[in-house]
Design a protein around this motif. Structure first.
Motif, PDB file in Angstrom:
ATOM      1  N   ASP A 326       0.665  -1.357   0.047  1.00  0.00           N
ATOM      2  CA  ASP A 326       0.030  -0.056  -0.072  1.00  0.00           C
ATOM      3  C   ASP A 326       0.698   1.250  -0.029  1.00  0.00           C
ATOM      4  OD1 ASP A 326      -2.365  -1.541  -0.157  1.00  0.00           O
ATOM      5  OD2 ASP A 326      -2.561  -1.408   2.150  1.00  0.00           O
ATOM      6  N   SER A 327       0.608   2.195  -0.633  1.00  0.00           N
ATOM      7  CA  SER A 327       1.200   3.543  -0.888  1.00  0.00           C
ATOM      8  C   SER A 327       0.555   4.368   0.327  1.00  0.00           C
ATOM      9  CB  SER A 327       0.817   4.093  -2.295  1.00  0.00           C
ATOM     10  OG  SER A 327      -0.434   4.749  -2.041  1.00  0.00           O
ATOM     11  N   ALA A 328       1.218   5.573   0.489  1.00  0.00           N
ATOM     12  CA  ALA A 328       0.748   6.319   1.808  1.00  0.00           C
ATOM     13  C   ALA A 328      -0.756   6.684   1.513  1.00  0.00           C
ATOM     14  CB  ALA A 328       1.598   7.543   2.154  1.00  0.00           C
ATOM     15  N   LEU A 329      -0.968   6.904   0.182  1.00  0.00           N
ATOM     16  CA  LEU A 329      -2.471   7.437  -0.179  1.00  0.00           C
ATOM     17  C   LEU A 329      -3.420   6.482   0.235  1.00  0.00           C
ATOM     18  CD1 LEU A 329      -4.319   9.387  -1.473  1.00  0.00           C
ATOM     19  CD2 LEU A 329      -3.624   8.454  -3.719  1.00  0.00           C
ATOM     20  N   ILE A 330      -3.193   5.148  -0.162  1.00  0.00           N
ATOM     21  CA  ILE A 330      -4.088   4.184   0.053  1.00  0.00           C
ATOM     22  C   ILE A 330      -4.347   3.873   1.610  1.00  0.00           C
ATOM     23  CG2 ILE A 330      -4.553   1.640  -0.190  1.00  0.00           C
ATOM     24  CD1 ILE A 330      -3.295   1.782  -3.008  1.00  0.00           C
ATOM     25  N   VAL A 331      -3.097   4.217   2.438  1.00  0.00           N
ATOM     26  CA  VAL A 331      -3.227   4.019   3.836  1.00  0.00           C
ATOM     27  C   VAL A 331      -4.231   5.016   4.302  1.00  0.00           C
ATOM     28  CG1 VAL A 331      -1.850   4.104   6.052  1.00  0.00           C
ATOM     29  CG2 VAL A 331      -0.989   2.598   4.184  1.00  0.00           C
ATOM     30  N   ALA A 332      -3.890   6.258   4.122  1.00  0.00           N
ATOM     31  CA  ALA A 332      -4.763   7.268   4.248  1.00  0.00           C
ATOM     32  C   ALA A 332      -6.114   7.177   4.109  1.00  0.00           C
ATOM     33  CB  ALA A 332      -4.342   8.785   3.572  1.00  0.00           C
ATOM     34  N   LEU A 333      -6.533   6.520   2.771  1.00  0.00           N
ATOM     35  CA  LEU A 333      -8.094   6.131   2.514  1.00  0.00           C
ATOM     36  C   LEU A 333      -8.417   5.197   3.364  1.00  0.00           C
ATOM     37  CD1 LEU A 333      -7.574   6.209  -1.394  1.00  0.00           C
ATOM     38  CD2 LEU A 333      -8.734   7.857   0.000  1.00  0.00           C
ATOM     39  N   LYS A 334      -7.830   4.099   3.779  1.00  0.00           N
ATOM     40  CA  LYS A 334      -8.281   3.127   4.601  1.00  0.00           C
ATOM     41  C   LYS A 334      -8.605   3.646   6.173  1.00  0.00           C
ATOM     42  CE  LYS A 334      -6.052  -0.870   2.609  1.00  0.00           C
ATOM     43  NZ  LYS A 334      -4.939  -2.020   2.625  1.00  0.00           N
ATOM     44  N   HIS A 335      -7.932   4.610   6.612  1.00  0.00           N
ATOM     45  CA  HIS A 335      -7.833   5.270   7.617  1.00  0.00           C
ATOM     46  C   HIS A 335      -8.455   6.747   7.525  1.00  0.00           C
ATOM     47  CE1 HIS A 335      -5.046   2.228   8.148  1.00  0.00           C
ATOM     48  NE2 HIS A 335      -5.351   2.068   9.559  1.00  0.00           N
ATOM     49  N   LYS A 426      -3.237  -5.693  -4.748  1.00  0.00           N
ATOM     50  CA  LYS A 426      -4.208  -6.640  -5.377  1.00  0.00           C
ATOM     51  C   LYS A 426      -4.685  -5.902  -6.639  1.00  0.00           C
ATOM     52  CE  LYS A 426      -6.309  -8.525  -1.292  1.00  0.00           C
ATOM     53  NZ  LYS A 426      -7.687  -8.824  -0.352  1.00  0.00           N
ATOM     54  N   GLY A 427      -3.902  -4.680  -7.111  1.00  0.00           N
ATOM     55  CA  GLY A 427      -4.267  -4.254  -8.368  1.00  0.00           C
ATOM     56  C   GLY A 427      -5.439  -3.271  -8.351  1.00  0.00           C
ATOM     57  N   GLN A 428      -5.776  -2.862  -7.168  1.00  0.00           N
ATOM     58  CA  GLN A 428      -6.903  -1.862  -7.168  1.00  0.00           C
ATOM     59  C   GLN A 428      -6.357  -0.317  -7.004  1.00  0.00           C
ATOM     60  OE1 GLN A 428      -9.728  -2.778  -7.358  1.00  0.00           O
ATOM     61  NE2 GLN A 428     -10.139  -4.685  -6.359  1.00  0.00           N
ATOM     62  N   TYR A 429      -6.964   0.534  -7.956  1.00  0.00           N
ATOM     63  CA  TYR A 429      -6.609   1.957  -7.713  1.00  0.00           C
ATOM     64  C   TYR A 429      -7.138   2.656  -6.429  1.00  0.00           C
ATOM     65  CZ  TYR A 429      -5.356   2.827 -12.663  1.00  0.00           C
ATOM     66  OH  TYR A 429      -4.670   2.842 -13.895  1.00  0.00           O
ATOM     67  N   PRO A 430      -6.427   3.727  -6.125  1.00  0.00           N
ATOM     68  CA  PRO A 430      -7.065   4.413  -4.846  1.00  0.00           C
ATOM     69  C   PRO A 430      -8.422   4.882  -4.807  1.00  0.00           C
ATOM     70  CG  PRO A 430      -4.791   5.275  -5.385  1.00  0.00           C
ATOM     71  CD  PRO A 430      -5.368   4.265  -6.576  1.00  0.00           C
ATOM     72  N   LEU A 431      -9.080   4.817  -6.061  1.00  0.00           N
ATOM     73  CA  LEU A 431     -10.510   5.267  -6.171  1.00  0.00           C
ATOM     74  C   LEU A 431     -11.215   4.194  -5.598  1.00  0.00           C
ATOM     75  CD1 LEU A 431     -12.628   7.227  -6.956  1.00  0.00           C
ATOM     76  CD2 LEU A 431     -12.586   6.141  -9.333  1.00  0.00           C
ATOM     77  N   ASP A 440     -15.441  11.031   2.264  1.00  0.00           N
ATOM     78  CA  ASP A 440     -16.132  12.095   2.109  1.00  0.00           C
ATOM     79  C   ASP A 440     -15.784  13.002   0.730  1.00  0.00           C
ATOM     80  OD1 ASP A 440     -17.441  14.798   2.189  1.00  0.00           O
ATOM     81  OD2 ASP A 440     -17.390  14.846   4.378  1.00  0.00           O
ATOM     82  N   TRP A 441     -16.804  13.415  -0.246  1.00  0.00           N
ATOM     83  CA  TRP A 441     -16.586  14.065  -1.250  1.00  0.00           C
ATOM     84  C   TRP A 441     -15.356  15.167  -1.228  1.00  0.00           C
ATOM     85  CZ3 TRP A 441     -17.329  12.457  -6.153  1.00  0.00           C
ATOM     86  CH2 TRP A 441     -17.137  13.237  -7.304  1.00  0.00           C
ATOM     87  N   ALA A 442     -15.600  16.039  -0.254  1.00  0.00           N
ATOM     88  CA  ALA A 442     -15.090  17.167  -0.034  1.00  0.00           C
ATOM     89  C   ALA A 442     -13.569  17.075   0.830  1.00  0.00           C
ATOM     90  CB  ALA A 442     -15.932  18.044   1.109  1.00  0.00           C
ATOM     91  N   LYS A 443     -13.192  15.782   1.060  1.00  0.00           N
ATOM     92  CA  LYS A 443     -11.958  15.442   1.397  1.00  0.00           C
ATOM     93  C   LYS A 443     -11.107  14.837   0.558  1.00  0.00           C
ATOM     94  CE  LYS A 443     -13.577  15.649   6.320  1.00  0.00           C
ATOM     95  NZ  LYS A 443     -13.727  14.915   7.622  1.00  0.00           N
ATOM     96  N   GLY A 444     -11.031  15.095  -0.703  1.00  0.00           N
ATOM     97  CA  GLY A 444     -10.208  14.675  -1.525  1.00  0.00           C
ATOM     98  C   GLY A 444     -10.524  13.760  -2.620  1.00  0.00           C
ATOM     99  N   PHE A 445     -11.867  13.246  -2.700  1.00  0.00           N
ATOM    100  CA  PHE A 445     -12.561  12.468  -3.793  1.00  0.00           C
ATOM    101  C   PHE A 445     -12.310  13.076  -5.155  1.00  0.00           C
ATOM    102  CE2 PHE A 445     -15.445   9.105  -2.802  1.00  0.00           C
ATOM    103  CZ  PHE A 445     -15.540   8.339  -4.162  1.00  0.00           C
ATOM    104  N   ASN A 446     -12.708  14.365  -5.168  1.00  0.00           N
ATOM    105  CA  ASN A 446     -12.432  14.752  -6.564  1.00  0.00           C
ATOM    106  C   ASN A 446     -11.179  15.064  -7.029  1.00  0.00           C
ATOM    107  OD1 ASN A 446     -13.679  16.124  -8.944  1.00  0.00           O
ATOM    108  ND2 ASN A 446     -12.889  18.160  -8.237  1.00  0.00           N
ATOM    109  N   THR A 447     -10.199  14.980  -5.988  1.00  0.00           N
ATOM    110  CA  THR A 447      -8.595  15.261  -6.440  1.00  0.00           C
ATOM    111  C   THR A 447      -8.183  13.821  -6.956  1.00  0.00           C
ATOM    112  OG1 THR A 447      -8.613  16.762  -4.500  1.00  0.00           O
ATOM    113  CG2 THR A 447      -6.396  15.832  -5.585  1.00  0.00           C
ATOM    114  N   ILE A 448      -8.701  12.729  -6.412  1.00  0.00           N
ATOM    115  CA  ILE A 448      -8.261  11.580  -6.767  1.00  0.00           C
ATOM    116  C   ILE A 448      -8.543  11.319  -8.371  1.00  0.00           C
ATOM    117  CG2 ILE A 448      -8.659   9.176  -6.503  1.00  0.00           C
ATOM    118  CD1 ILE A 448      -8.774   9.608  -3.477  1.00  0.00           C
ATOM    119  N   ILE A 449      -9.762  11.767  -8.509  1.00  0.00           N
ATOM    120  CA  ILE A 449     -10.516  11.684 -10.003  1.00  0.00           C
ATOM    121  C   ILE A 449      -9.625  12.207 -11.028  1.00  0.00           C
ATOM    122  CG2 ILE A 449     -12.457  11.890 -11.513  1.00  0.00           C
ATOM    123  CD1 ILE A 449     -14.090  11.266  -9.017  1.00  0.00           C
TER     124      ILE A 449
END
Length: 498
Positions: A326-335, A426-431, A440-449
């Motif tokens: 996991d990258s730091a981004l994926i860890v952040a998403l998991k938490h 497992k080959g999954q994108y951060p999205l 939360d959409w306002a906490k980085g969802f749009n930035t990922i897209i």
């Protein structure tokens, strides 16, 4: 002499020292009590204090006041010389483990000295019998010794010494408000006058390419050194002994927060990933920005002119993955729903004990470690001194925001856009993880897209569902708004034809 505390500063030895000792003993009153030594300590008459304890060592074990403090408490409060501290420890080796009625150990005032805390004295107290086990025992105000040290800005060597003896204290929550020493120290950095100025300079550098003045840059890097120690101890449950980027330790010593530990009995190398730690512990976005800046600066300084882009990417801390892939981004998403609980008030409002601890207290230093700088933050841009970033940072949308208005997800992607393309093991994108964990959409969802628009059209490896389908499914069982599924489908309407 079998004592672990060497005799220093005239306790014995040459003729001059012995003469000084004899002169002091001649001044000892005929009627001696613990109050005699206490008055000498308050008057900072160190020779009289030391000689009286040498003559009447039992006084070191008696209560010096109605609050249950020993003389070692007062010696720590009044910053007594090392020779006096050693004399008291010889007379009463268990004195440093003595808790006053308010629950304070002698190490409390020693750490309350902040930047002036004496590493030798602190080590003597820490190495005394019973003290390491009491480092996570709070006083009556609900704070442990490291809370005090963090709030008052102890030096990095003192912080390291405390964490080596008690790494679990880095994330020990106060029973009063749940605040940890890590949160206390970050509060000190982010709310002090000079800390605010330094973080604002960092934000200006990232969003507008403004050069960070020398004093502010030095403050940021010095602050990061302490933050990294707290993160190591808190994330792994042990303080790594060498450089944080390539430290190793036994898997059997890992703490509960470590994402790199296995159940195997085999030893393996454990890498400390500071950005993963920030992400997993739910730290503020400003701390992530500081970590990204500090690790980027140190990496660049170690590279030679002949370093290739491939080598640079291989050494980029921000793009590293942990043992789970996991990258730091994926860890952040998991938490993404975890948050480091910050203090609601400043260090000056949180006293250690009653009036006696205020007797020798000094005003809180607002201009910490270097003082205020006369150099303006709006210095002229220098392409060689500001971080090279993606154009996402330069958009007007981000220039109008403050450092407190972005999320930790925004910080990672805007600083290092390529991190959004790193898939998990497992080959999954951060999205996928953003949807799975109800970001939360306002906490980085749009930035990922925006960073990886093609991920909208990438089906899940495990379910085969496209992101808009995955979001619709999650909205039925979790709090993910249905509008997320709508926005994802609107971004690529052709997906309904598949």
């Amino acid at each position: 002499d079998a004592s672990p505390f060497p005799v220093m500063n005239g306790l014995c030895g040459d003729a001059t020292s012995m003469n000084n000792f004899e002169n002091c003993t001649s001044k000892i009153p005929a009627s001696v009590s613990v109050t005699t030594v206490l008055d000498a300590i308050r008057d900072e008459n160190w020779e009289l204090s030391r000689s009286t304890i040498l003559t009447f060592p039992h006084l070191a074990s008696e209560d010096a006041d109605p609050h249950g403090r020993k003389l070692i408490h007062y010696a720590s409060i009044y910053e007594a010389p090392l020779s006096v501290i050693q004399t008291l420890l010889r007379a009463n080796p268990h004195g440093p483990a003595s808790r006053a009625k308010m629950g304070c150990l002698p190490i409390f005032p020693a750490l309350r000295s902040g930047p002036e805390a004496n590493i030798t004295v602190v080590n003597l107290l820490l190495n005394s019998p019973g003290v390491p086990e009491l480092m996570t025992v709070c006083n009556a105000n609900g704070i442990c010794p490291l809370h005090i040290g963090a709030m008052h800005g102890i030096p990095v060597d003192v912080l390291r010494a405390v964490l080596q003896k008690s790494p679990q204290s880095a994330l020990f929550p106060s029973p009063r408000d749940g605040v940890t020493p890590l949160a206390c120290y970050w509060y000190r950095i982010s709310k002090s006058k000079f800390g605010v100025k330094a973080l604002d300079a960092l934000w200006a550098n990232l969003t507008r390419g403004v050069v960070i003045p020398v004093k502010e840059r030095q403050y940021l890097l010095e602050s990061w050194e302490k933050v990294a120690l707290l993160l190591q101890a808190g994330y792994h449950g042990v303080l790594l002994s060498s450089d944080s980027s390539d430290s190793s330790l036994s898997s059997s010593t890992c703490g509960s927060h470590s994402r790199n530990c296995t159940s195997s009995d085999e030893q393996h190398v454990l890498q400390f990933r500071p950005l993963h730690a920030i992400a997993a512990l739910g730290c503020p976005a400003s701390m992530m920005l500081l970590g990204l800046y500090a690790t980027s600066s140190s990496t660049c300084s170690r590279m030679s002119d002949a370093t290739t882009d491939a080598d640079a990417n291989a050494n980029d801390v921000a793009l590293k993955v942990d043992a789970n892939g996991d990258s730091a981004l994926i860890v952040a998403l998991k938490h993404c729903h975890e948050s480091l609980h910050m203090p609601s008030r400043g260090p000056c409002d949180q006293e250690v004990d009653d009036d006696e601890y205020d007797e020798q207290s000094s005003d809180e230093e607002e201009e910490e470690e270097g003082g205020d700088s006369n150099e303006p933050c709006e210095a002229k841009s220098n392409n060689n001194e500001h971080i090279s970033l993606d154009t996402l940072w330069r958009s007007k949308e981000w220039q109008t925001k403050s450092i407190d208005e972005i999320s930790i997800i925004d910080a990672l992607i805007l600083f290092k856009p390529s991190i959004a393309r790193i898939k998990d093991g497992k080959g999954q994108y951060p999205l996928y993880h953003a949807i799975q964990n109800g970001l939360d959409w306002a906490k980085g969802f749009n930035t990922i897209i925006e960073a990886v628009p093609e991920s909208i059209s990438y089906p899940s490896r495990s379910t085969g569902l496209y992101p808009f389908m995955h979001a619709a499914e999650e909205s039925l069982s979790y709090d993910l708004p249905l509008v997320v599924s709508y926005c994802l489908l609107k971004a690529d309407p052709d997906l309904v034809k598949i």
